[in-house]
Design a protein around this motif. Structure first.
Motif, PDB file in Angstrom:
ATOM      1  N   PRO A  22       0.738  -1.143   0.003  1.00 52.54           N
ATOM      2  CA  PRO A  22      -0.050   0.165   0.098  1.00 52.54           C
ATOM      3  C   PRO A  22       0.813   1.273  -0.076  1.00 52.54           C
ATOM      4  CG  PRO A  22      -0.495  -1.714   1.963  1.00 52.54           C
ATOM      5  CD  PRO A  22       0.780  -1.976   1.219  1.00 52.54           C
ATOM      6  N   PRO A  23       0.385   2.292  -0.651  1.00 52.70           N
ATOM      7  CA  PRO A  23       0.758   3.388  -0.454  1.00 52.70           C
ATOM      8  C   PRO A  23       1.513   3.788   1.036  1.00 52.70           C
ATOM      9  CG  PRO A  23      -0.703   3.536  -1.759  1.00 52.70           C
ATOM     10  CD  PRO A  23      -1.189   2.419  -1.347  1.00 52.70           C
ATOM     11  N   ARG A  24       2.629   4.410   1.542  1.00 52.98           N
ATOM     12  CA  ARG A  24       2.996   4.562   2.893  1.00 52.98           C
ATOM     13  C   ARG A  24       1.969   5.432   3.634  1.00 52.98           C
ATOM     14  NH1 ARG A  24       8.348   5.214   0.099  1.00 52.98           N
ATOM     15  NH2 ARG A  24       9.544   3.578   0.805  1.00 52.98           N
ATOM     16  N   ARG A  25       1.467   6.343   2.986  1.00 58.65           N
ATOM     17  CA  ARG A  25       0.584   7.239   3.810  1.00 58.65           C
ATOM     18  C   ARG A  25      -0.475   6.278   4.179  1.00 58.65           C
ATOM     19  NH1 ARG A  25      -1.229  10.292   6.865  1.00 58.65           N
ATOM     20  NH2 ARG A  25      -2.154  12.405   6.590  1.00 58.65           N
ATOM     21  N   ILE A  26      -0.959   5.438   3.360  1.00 55.77           N
ATOM     22  CA  ILE A  26      -2.385   4.546   3.793  1.00 55.77           C
ATOM     23  C   ILE A  26      -1.946   3.937   4.918  1.00 55.77           C
ATOM     24  CG2 ILE A  26      -3.698   2.644   2.948  1.00 55.77           C
ATOM     25  CD1 ILE A  26      -4.616   4.886   1.439  1.00 55.77           C
ATOM     26  N   SER A  27      -0.715   3.287   4.878  1.00 52.41           N
ATOM     27  CA  SER A  27      -0.030   2.504   6.068  1.00 52.41           C
ATOM     28  C   SER A  27      -0.146   3.101   7.435  1.00 52.41           C
ATOM     29  CB  SER A  27       0.989   1.792   5.789  1.00 52.41           C
ATOM     30  OG  SER A  27       1.133   0.923   4.540  1.00 52.41           O
ATOM     31  N   ASP A  28       0.367   4.299   7.019  1.00 52.94           N
ATOM     32  CA  ASP A  28       0.341   5.088   8.400  1.00 52.94           C
ATOM     33  C   ASP A  28      -0.636   5.404   9.035  1.00 52.94           C
ATOM     34  OD1 ASP A  28       2.977   5.398   7.897  1.00 52.94           O
ATOM     35  OD2 ASP A  28       3.155   7.167   7.134  1.00 52.94           O
ATOM     36  N   LEU A  29      -1.776   5.762   8.046  1.00 52.46           N
ATOM     37  CA  LEU A  29      -3.227   6.238   8.620  1.00 52.46           C
ATOM     38  C   LEU A  29      -3.905   4.800   9.402  1.00 52.46           C
ATOM     39  CD1 LEU A  29      -4.584   8.022   5.570  1.00 52.46           C
ATOM     40  CD2 LEU A  29      -4.275   8.947   7.818  1.00 52.46           C
ATOM     41  N   ARG A  30      -3.534   3.943   8.679  1.00 50.72           N
ATOM     42  CA  ARG A  30      -4.024   2.513   9.607  1.00 50.72           C
ATOM     43  C   ARG A  30      -3.389   2.355  10.919  1.00 50.72           C
ATOM     44  NH1 ARG A  30      -2.003  -1.961   6.249  1.00 50.72           N
ATOM     45  NH2 ARG A  30       0.030  -1.580   7.763  1.00 50.72           N
ATOM     46  N   ALA A  31      -2.034   2.698  10.816  1.00 54.51           N
ATOM     47  CA  ALA A  31      -1.510   2.441  12.197  1.00 54.51           C
ATOM     48  C   ALA A  31      -2.074   3.476  13.190  1.00 54.51           C
ATOM     49  CB  ALA A  31      -0.091   2.620  12.193  1.00 54.51           C
ATOM     50  N   ASP A  42     -12.991  17.461  -4.118  1.00 50.45           N
ATOM     51  CA  ASP A  42     -14.003  18.635  -4.468  1.00 50.45           C
ATOM     52  C   ASP A  42     -14.580  19.175  -3.054  1.00 50.45           C
ATOM     53  OD1 ASP A  42     -15.588  16.728  -3.292  1.00 50.45           O
ATOM     54  OD2 ASP A  42     -16.639  16.190  -5.006  1.00 50.45           O
ATOM     55  N   GLY A  43     -13.729  18.951  -1.946  1.00 50.45           N
ATOM     56  CA  GLY A  43     -14.059  19.449  -0.607  1.00 50.45           C
ATOM     57  C   GLY A  43     -14.772  18.879   0.183  1.00 50.45           C
ATOM     58  N   HIS A  44     -15.574  17.598  -0.352  1.00 51.08           N
ATOM     59  CA  HIS A  44     -16.358  16.679   0.343  1.00 51.08           C
ATOM     60  C   HIS A  44     -15.412  16.356   1.583  1.00 51.08           C
ATOM     61  CE1 HIS A  44     -19.269  13.764   1.540  1.00 51.08           C
ATOM     62  NE2 HIS A  44     -18.392  12.767   1.309  1.00 51.08           N
ATOM     63  N   GLU A  45     -16.140  16.223   2.889  1.00 48.95           N
ATOM     64  CA  GLU A  45     -15.453  15.707   4.119  1.00 48.95           C
ATOM     65  C   GLU A  45     -16.110  14.305   4.218  1.00 48.95           C
ATOM     66  OE1 GLU A  45     -16.105  18.398   7.443  1.00 48.95           O
ATOM     67  OE2 GLU A  45     -15.198  19.958   6.183  1.00 48.95           O
ATOM     68  N   GLY A  46     -15.333  13.263   3.591  1.00 50.88           N
ATOM     69  CA  GLY A  46     -15.906  11.909   3.679  1.00 50.88           C
ATOM     70  C   GLY A  46     -14.678  11.179   4.647  1.00 50.88           C
ATOM     71  N   TRP A  47     -14.653   9.755   4.406  1.00 51.03           N
ATOM     72  CA  TRP A  47     -13.763   8.910   5.377  1.00 51.03           C
ATOM     73  C   TRP A  47     -13.125   7.929   4.570  1.00 51.03           C
ATOM     74  CZ3 TRP A  47     -13.853   9.766  10.631  1.00 51.03           C
ATOM     75  CH2 TRP A  47     -14.443  10.568  11.284  1.00 51.03           C
ATOM     76  N   LEU A  48     -12.054   7.388   5.150  1.00 56.90           N
ATOM     77  CA  LEU A  48     -11.168   6.327   4.643  1.00 56.90           C
ATOM     78  C   LEU A  48     -11.006   5.201   5.627  1.00 56.90           C
ATOM     79  CD1 LEU A  48      -8.925   5.127   2.590  1.00 56.90           C
ATOM     80  CD2 LEU A  48      -7.282   6.654   3.575  1.00 56.90           C
ATOM     81  N   VAL A  49     -11.300   3.939   5.420  1.00 54.82           N
ATOM     82  CA  VAL A  49     -11.063   2.786   6.288  1.00 54.82           C
ATOM     83  C   VAL A  49     -10.221   1.984   5.810  1.00 54.82           C
ATOM     84  CG1 VAL A  49     -12.501   1.132   7.469  1.00 54.82           C
ATOM     85  CG2 VAL A  49     -13.877   3.233   6.806  1.00 54.82           C
ATOM     86  N   LEU A 315      -6.625  -3.758   0.614  1.00 54.44           N
ATOM     87  CA  LEU A 315      -5.235  -4.076   0.513  1.00 54.44           C
ATOM     88  C   LEU A 315      -4.862  -3.517   1.978  1.00 54.44           C
ATOM     89  CD1 LEU A 315      -2.434  -4.684  -0.532  1.00 54.44           C
ATOM     90  CD2 LEU A 315      -2.273  -2.639  -1.560  1.00 54.44           C
ATOM     91  N   ALA A 316      -5.133  -2.436   2.482  1.00 59.16           N
ATOM     92  CA  ALA A 316      -4.820  -2.033   3.693  1.00 59.16           C
ATOM     93  C   ALA A 316      -5.360  -2.851   4.845  1.00 59.16           C
ATOM     94  CB  ALA A 316      -5.226  -0.560   4.120  1.00 59.16           C
ATOM     95  N   ALA A 317      -6.490  -3.198   4.762  1.00 56.88           N
ATOM     96  CA  ALA A 317      -7.108  -4.411   5.758  1.00 56.88           C
ATOM     97  C   ALA A 317      -6.092  -5.384   5.714  1.00 56.88           C
ATOM     98  CB  ALA A 317      -8.270  -4.289   5.694  1.00 56.88           C
ATOM     99  N   ASN A 318      -6.037  -6.110   4.704  1.00 52.18           N
ATOM    100  CA  ASN A 318      -5.131  -7.197   4.466  1.00 52.18           C
ATOM    101  C   ASN A 318      -3.877  -7.228   4.844  1.00 52.18           C
ATOM    102  OD1 ASN A 318      -7.117  -9.055   3.458  1.00 52.18           O
ATOM    103  ND2 ASN A 318      -7.071  -8.428   1.572  1.00 52.18           N
ATOM    104  N   ARG A 319      -3.362  -6.212   5.140  1.00 51.96           N
ATOM    105  CA  ARG A 319      -1.785  -5.624   5.470  1.00 51.96           C
ATOM    106  C   ARG A 319      -1.943  -5.479   7.016  1.00 51.96           C
ATOM    107  NH1 ARG A 319       2.285  -5.453   1.844  1.00 51.96           N
ATOM    108  NH2 ARG A 319       1.447  -6.366  -0.116  1.00 51.96           N
TER     109      ARG A 319
END
Length: 406
Positions: A22-31, A42-49, A315-319
């Motif tokens: 995964p991109p390093r930033r994704i792995s850092d966020l998971r941790a 577009d400015g929408h405030e959503g979520w990343l899991v 991918l992040a979840a599986n790692r």
């Protein structure tokens, strides 16, 4: 749990940790924050899991809708502006919720039972053997995607559905265009309409003159419209060749880059079923999915507000090290049960048993027939599908030492 991660603006997509990670930033966020706010372009405030437990919980919760017609559509990368909701496409059950999803998927469950897929094993083995025979006649180097990884699942799904393989260029070119990320929506829809126009004509013919194939079986259902049959055919054809082709090619690349794991597989064929599960976990070629919160929902200690777009990274979840020991290592002896490579919940991959059969036959045949298989270019020159919605490689140049004449 710490909450020190900065909120990302746009989804990180660059594979800066390596072609399989995964991109390093994704792995850092998971941790640091496995359910993280995400500011869309577009400015929408959503979520990343990104956490395993959180992703699994989300995919099992139908309050997170799969429908794309219930709110403004937000794209988490590039500079794509928000668009109006897409109309619900008849038959495209991956973008439906129960009960509509249930009604259509139920029509297909009989076709994809473990027993019926097992009956296909011999035919899949024949297709793999024939492609390997053709490959062996070529002078290396060759592109393994073009000559093996793409033809095998394309032949299988065409035969299963009753789609003429001679028409493969029509759907392969258009499906690849449809899956490109940074393509204008009108170009993407032109590719989609080209595929569906072709499939609508095909299912109409099958309704009038059915044959012994899956689309003919579906066409016999009077309660399915031609539009629904076309949507189902589009989904099965797209998923049935693109995903497996990417796992075959990217998985071969990964094994060639991990010679110890490759040697273990060559030495013990009994490892192959588990190795396929491990490659599904390790590669997660179908990585990014979207859900839409239909109400305020608690997940991972966060409150996801009604109307938010949620980006899910398999991918992040599986790692996730909370679920898998040493998760960034490829280990063909790992018990990778419970991986999310085929998804989870009501949308778990319908064709996963067929995919397993194709992947086992494909990897087993390739490793047996080409014991000296190796990359024909440096690994960093292999073109990655970072620009596509299904990850893989655009080409995989390989070579081998031809067997001496008898």
């Amino acid at each position: 749990m710490t909450r020190t991660a900065d909120i990302p603006h746009g989804l990180p997509v660059e594979r800066d940790a390596g072609p399989f990670d995964p991109p390093r930033r994704i792995s850092d966020l998971r941790a640091t924050r496995p359910v993280s706010p995400l500011i869309f372009p577009d400015g929408h405030e959503g979520w990343l899991v990104t956490g395993y437990d959180e992703v699994r919980q989300l995919l099992a919760d139908t309050r997170f809708s799969s429908r794309q017609d219930i709110g403004v559509l937000h794209v988490p990368y590039g500079d794509v502006a928000a668009t109006e909701p897409s109309p619900q496409v008849p038959g495209l059950f991956i973008a439906m919720d129960p009960p509509d999803h249930t009604r259509l998927r139920r029509k297909l469950t009989g076709a994809f039972t473990v027993k019926r897929m097992k009956q296909l094993e011999e035919r899949v083995a024949e297709i793999v053997a024939r492609q390997l025979d053709e490959l062996a006649t070529l002078t290396p180097p060759v592109d393994l995607v073009e000559r093996f990884a793409l033809p095998v699942p394309s032949l299988v799904i065409c035969e299963l559905l009753g789609v003429p393989y001679a028409d493969r260029e029509t759907f392969q070119v258009n499906s690849a265009r449809f899956l490109e990320r940074d393509v204008a929506i009108d170009e993407k829809m032109a590719a989609y309409h080209a595929m569906t126009a072709y499939l609508a004509e095909l299912v109409t013919r099958k309704r009038a003159d059915p044959d012994e194939d899956l689309l003919s079986d579906l066409a016999r259902h009077d309660d399915l419209t031609v539009e629904e049959l076309t949507g189902v055919a589009f989904l099965l054809l797209l998923a049935g060749h693109e995903t497996t082709a990417n796992v075959l090619a990217l998985g071969t690349f990964a094994l060639l880059e991990h010679p110890g794991q490759l040697a273990a597989l060559r030495a013990d064929a009994d490892l192959l079923p588990g190795a396929v599960e491990e490659l599904m976990r390790y590669l997660s070629v179908a990585d990014i999915f979207y859900r839409y919160a239909t109400e305020d929902i608690e997940l991972g200690g966060e409150t996801i507000g009604r109307g938010c777009t949620v980006v899910v990274s398999l991918l992040a979840a599986n790692r996730d090290p909370r679920r898998f020991e040493d998760p960034d290592a490829l280990d063909v002896r790992r018990a990778a049960r419970g991986h999310l490579g085929f998804g989870h919940g009501v949308h778990q991959c319908l064709g996963q048993q067929l995919a397993r059969i194709e992947l086992r036959a494909g990897f087993a045949g390739l490793l047996r027939r080409f014991p000296t298989l190796r990359l024909a270019v440096p690994a960093d020159r292999v073109r990655l599908k970072s620009d596509m919605n299904l990850y893989g490689v655009h080409e995989l140049p390989v070579t081998w030492t031809p067997a001496a004449p008898a």
